[in-house]
Scaffold this motif. Sequence first.
Motif, PDB file in Angstrom:
ATOM      1  N   HIS A   1      60.231 -13.098  14.374  1.00  8.94           N
ATOM      2  CA  HIS A   1      60.277 -14.557  14.172  1.00  8.94           C
ATOM      3  C   HIS A   1      61.729 -15.078  14.214  1.00  8.94           C
ATOM      4  CE1 HIS A   1      59.801 -18.378  11.978  1.00  8.94           C
ATOM      5  NE2 HIS A   1      58.538 -18.330  12.342  1.00  8.94           N
TER       6      HIS A   1
ATOM      7  N   LYS B   1      56.605 -21.805  20.269  1.00 12.64           N
ATOM      8  CA  LYS B   1      55.208 -21.562  20.679  1.00 12.64           C
ATOM      9  C   LYS B   1      54.439 -22.882  20.747  1.00 12.64           C
ATOM     10  CE  LYS B   1      55.732 -20.546  16.010  1.00 12.64           C
ATOM     11  NZ  LYS B   1      56.717 -19.785  15.247  1.00 12.64           N
TER      12      LYS B   1
ATOM     13  N   CYS C   1      51.936 -20.089  13.265  1.00 13.58           N
ATOM     14  CA  CYS C   1      51.809 -18.959  12.324  1.00 13.58           C
ATOM     15  C   CYS C   1      50.644 -19.042  11.332  1.00 13.58           C
ATOM     16  CB  CYS C   1      53.102 -18.797  11.550  1.00 13.58           C
ATOM     17  SG  CYS C   1      54.542 -18.564  12.606  1.00 13.58           S
TER      18      CYS C   1
ATOM     19  N   ASP D   1      55.048 -11.196  14.167  1.00 13.11           N
ATOM     20  CA  ASP D   1      55.117 -12.656  14.183  1.00 13.11           C
ATOM     21  C   ASP D   1      55.882 -13.105  15.420  1.00 13.11           C
ATOM     22  OD1 ASP D   1      55.466 -15.346  13.607  1.00 13.11           O
ATOM     23  OD2 ASP D   1      55.633 -14.978  11.459  1.00 13.11           O
ATOM     24  N   ASP D   2      55.192 -13.749  16.343  1.00 12.90           N
ATOM     25  CA  ASP D   2      55.834 -14.306  17.552  1.00 12.90           C
ATOM     26  C   ASP D   2      56.219 -13.251  18.595  1.00 12.90           C
ATOM     27  OD1 ASP D   2      55.645 -16.679  16.138  1.00 12.90           O
ATOM     28  OD2 ASP D   2      57.793 -17.023  15.949  1.00 12.90           O
TER      29      ASP D   2
ATOM     30  N   ASP E   1      50.738 -12.826  15.785  1.00 10.40           N
ATOM     31  CA  ASP E   1      49.967 -14.025  15.409  1.00 10.40           C
ATOM     32  C   ASP E   1      49.813 -15.017  16.562  1.00 10.40           C
ATOM     33  OD1 ASP E   1      52.635 -14.747  15.274  1.00 10.40           O
ATOM     34  OD2 ASP E   1      52.442 -15.909  13.433  1.00 10.40           O
ATOM     35  N   GLN E   2      50.736 -14.993  17.505  1.00 10.12           N
ATOM     36  CA  GLN E   2      50.554 -15.709  18.775  1.00 10.12           C
ATOM     37  C   GLN E   2      51.652 -15.280  19.724  1.00 10.12           C
ATOM     38  OE1 GLN E   2      51.776 -18.072  16.032  1.00 10.12           O
ATOM     39  NE2 GLN E   2      53.628 -17.381  17.035  1.00 10.12           N
TER      40      GLN E   2
HETATM   41 CA   LIG Z   1      54.146 -16.833  14.464  1.00  9.43          CA
END
Ligand SMILES: [Ca+2]
Length: 508
Positions: free
Chosen positions: A210, A357, A91, A51-52, A344-345
């Motif tokens: 995250h 983000k 997310c 995540d992130d 996720d990004q």
């Molecule tokens: Ca994320």
Amino acid sequence: MKKTTRREFLKTLGSTAASGMAMSMLSSCTSVGQTGWGERKQPNIIFIMTDDHASHALSCYGSKINKTPNLDRLAKEGMLFKNCFCTNSICAPCRAVILTGKYSHLNGVIDNRKRFDGTQQTFPKLLQKVGYETAMIGKWHLKSDPTGFDYWNVLPGQGTYYNPAMKEMGQRKKYTGYTTDIITDHCIKWLKERKAGKPFCLMYHHKAPHRRWEPGPKYLNMYDDVTMPEPDNLFDDYSNRGRAAREQDMSIEKTMDKRDLKLIPPGDLNPEQKKLWDAAYNPKNEAFEKANLQGRDLVRWKYQRYIKDYLRCIASVDDNVGRLLDFLDESGLTDNTIVFYTSDQGFYLGDHGWFDKRFMYEESLRMPLLARYPGKIKAGSVNDDIVLNLDFGPTFLDLAGVSKPPDMQGSSIRRLLRGRTPGNWRKSMYYRYYQYPAVHSVKRHYGVRTERYKLIHFYHDIDEWELYDLRKDPREMKNVYDDPAYADTVKQLKAELERLRKKYKDSD
Ligand SMILES: [Ca+2]
């Protein structure tokens, strides 16, 4: 035993590889006509997502600030995608796009506030239909319970870094320890206990790295003796840009709070963990209080604190991915399992003075993507085609020998994985972000990115266009939308944007 030694050891075993392992390898494949590889066996799929995790925090992507030896292993033994992008950089929407192969306006999760409708078509459900055993372990973040999985065990909401509660097939349980380790433990346990005779698809999804970037006990003091290089635009003043960049609320200078900066410790530590935490952070915090920093010096200190904690979280992810890859080696699963790694990004690592983000700018638009399938994907290969999170579902289905349902909007990247990009592969991508007004105040926008240009339209309480020439300005420091030299480019990109909006049925 050291990793290399263990791998070498397994290699020397060759075909006699502990007969039990060989058996488990055979039994985890099923014959079903032809898969996308033109084979009779369906491969196992492990889809690792963090995540992130920005790609510029992986050493295989050229990170200047950290090393990720285990993730690099996937790049070294497989393919690295240089231009994988998300369609909505936040997310829950990213996760919904991946599951459905559809843009946010069609799968319903346009922002983090929406609940995912689990009755809709997803790739795990379609894999189940052709005999896959499916599991989802770790961060889910879609509000509704997972569907399409034979087994699921997920963090409720964002989850915590320490001593997490997890929801296992509907039942809530609490665990003691560091979440990144615990999620991996659950994955390895599931791999050991899964049904023999079925191919599997495992979604191994971390919470880390995250916000609020809480490092594990092992890495609380990592990087204490180094000063991280700062991004060249840490003190961006947003001149030559529009209101959206100026009016965001995600800057290291103004937005980061005391808990982000660990001036207040996390609330969910047990006494033993708290002791370790205090021993690591109290001396650093006392030195900070004493220094009484102001202005740019204070921003510089915040950046150091933030980036080190972020990278400490990634160090644990890297360790744990290594642990899982070692388990695949030891259990004879490596050769018939395709492993994907993504996040996720992307994320801002002080770039433009930011964290978080949401924006369509490069750092948060780009996702890391690594894929390994020994003997099928050329080791150490690199792809620079435009690939999207929209493509993941169709790809997994293709690998399993399932043709893409007509309403899935992405395209399988199987041929790219083989090093043969089709002539008609996309040359542009469509993006749209919705979550405004909301935390971090990133205005609503949509846009198109080609290999060279990016055109963005910020809308809702604003009507501003931005154009970046990525070849001349890869850091996106100068909006050239009003530069007459780009008038034709703007015209072409607007036409392309309209074509994509129509193609993807985004009509509002
Ligand atoms: Ca994320």
